[in-house]
Enzyme design. Structure first.
Site, PDB file in Angstrom:
ATOM      1  N   HIS A 132       0.838  -1.200   0.000  1.00  0.00           N
ATOM      2  CA  HIS A 132       0.000   0.000   0.000  1.00  0.00           C
ATOM      3  C   HIS A 132       0.873   1.250   0.000  1.00  0.00           C
ATOM      4  O   HIS A 132       2.062   1.185   0.308  1.00  0.00           O
ATOM      5  CB  HIS A 132      -0.938   0.012   1.216  1.00  0.00           C
ATOM      6  CG  HIS A 132      -2.061  -0.966   1.101  1.00  0.00           C
ATOM      7  ND1 HIS A 132      -1.940  -2.284   1.462  1.00  0.00           N
ATOM      8  CD2 HIS A 132      -3.325  -0.818   0.628  1.00  0.00           C
ATOM      9  CE1 HIS A 132      -3.080  -2.911   1.231  1.00  0.00           C
ATOM     10  NE2 HIS A 132      -3.943  -2.039   0.721  1.00  0.00           N
ATOM     11  N   LYS A 136      -0.400   4.887   4.569  1.00  0.00           N
ATOM     12  CA  LYS A 136      -1.194   3.927   5.346  1.00  0.00           C
ATOM     13  C   LYS A 136      -0.553   3.730   6.724  1.00  0.00           C
ATOM     14  O   LYS A 136       0.654   3.517   6.827  1.00  0.00           O
ATOM     15  CB  LYS A 136      -1.306   2.591   4.597  1.00  0.00           C
ATOM     16  CG  LYS A 136      -2.254   1.614   5.266  1.00  0.00           C
ATOM     17  CD  LYS A 136      -2.627   0.475   4.332  1.00  0.00           C
ATOM     18  CE  LYS A 136      -3.446  -0.585   5.034  1.00  0.00           C
ATOM     19  NZ  LYS A 136      -4.722  -0.079   5.554  1.00  0.00           N
TER      20      LYS A 136
END
Ligand code: NAD
Length: 244
Positions: A132, A136
């Site tokens: 990600h 995040k």
């Protein structure tokens, strides 16, 4: 058949994606409702309701949908046990499709992972990799948690065999271990790979998300599917016809 949707949380990131999805798919907007606006006219006037708002909002939306007899699709996350309970009591009155991830591809990945882990034995050892964007703040991702669950259901693996990363003298890898690895960087929306690795061959199942429209399109599909269904609680695997 043309149909009308009520979108709750319409000014948010997902609400905006839902409005674009409806326009793309030719679905009429019965009402777009955000905080401080009355949802009742939109719900009265629609064929199906989609809620991607805030956890505190969903119980009231579910109550109005039940009073008006409209099917409800819930993408909102983070409900407390009390909120969950007050939403679930309406499953006796209306169909509710509730999913933490409405992407068709991710739900298919859950299904395929379970089937692949069932079809292979302990000599095919599972490793899960997720990647990600650098913003995040938590790991592993909720989707990786779903993949761990799919492998555990298939293999009957206990929680103590989940291995998040490796470092130092780790010893040999036990067959039943589920390795989980979180990569972070750049602007990656979300990528997940499940590997089943044996001595002489390796299966890799990969999903790559590039836009949040995948959640909006999936929720539209769920809302269309929900119309005319019996009251009850459904998940995305029901919508996709993948429920065992
Ligand atoms: P966001 O904060 O950008 O948008 C939420 C919107 O809901 C805001 O415009 C806010 O004003 C509105 N809102 C708050 N209270 C409301 C109320 N009482 N009535 C109507 N509207 C209200 O958030 P987002 O990124 O769009 O995500 C919304 C929700 O969807 C979150 O819970 C998120 O975790 C979830 N989500 C689920 C999926 C999935 O596939 N299930 C995917 C992405 C996000």
């Amino acid at each position: 058949m043309p149909w009308k949707v009520a979108i709750i949380g319409s000014k948010g990131r997902m609400g905006t994606a839902l409005l674009s999805s409806a326009e793309k798919l030719g679905i009429e907007i019965a009402g777009a409702v955000d905080q401080g606006e009355d949802p009742i006219p939109a719900i009265e006037n629609c064929d199906a309701v989609i809620d991607f708002s805030f956890h505190e909002a969903t119980p009231f939306i579910a109550q109005i949908a039940a009073e008006k007899g409209k099917p409800l699709t819930i993408g909102t996350t983070g409900h407390s046990p009390d909120e969950r309970e007050s939403i679930l009591k309406h499953t006796g009155t209306i169909p509710i499709v509730w999913a933490g991830n409405f992407s068709t591809g991710v739900n298919l990945l859950f299904y395929l992972t379970k089937k692949a882990a069932e079809a292979t034995g302990a000599d095919f050892q599972p490793e899960i990799i997720e990647m990600h964007h650098r913003h995040k703040v938590d790991a592993p991702s909720g989707t990786a948690e779903g993949l761990i669950k799919a492998v555990r259901q298939a293999r009957g693996t206990s929680e103590k065999h989940i291995q998040h990363g490796r470092k130092g003298i780790t010893g040999e890898r036990p067959d039943e271990q589920i390795g989980v690895h979180a990569l972070r960087g750049g602007s990656v929306v979300g990528e997940h790979t499940v590997m089943l690795v044996s001595d002489n061959e390796r299966i890799e199942l990969t999903h790559k998300a590039s836009d949040r429209s995948i959640f909006a399109d999936g929720a539209m599909k769920a809302a269309e599917w929900s119309q005319g269904k019996e009251p009850g609680l459904y998940e995305m695997l029901d919508v996709l016809g993948l429920k065992d």
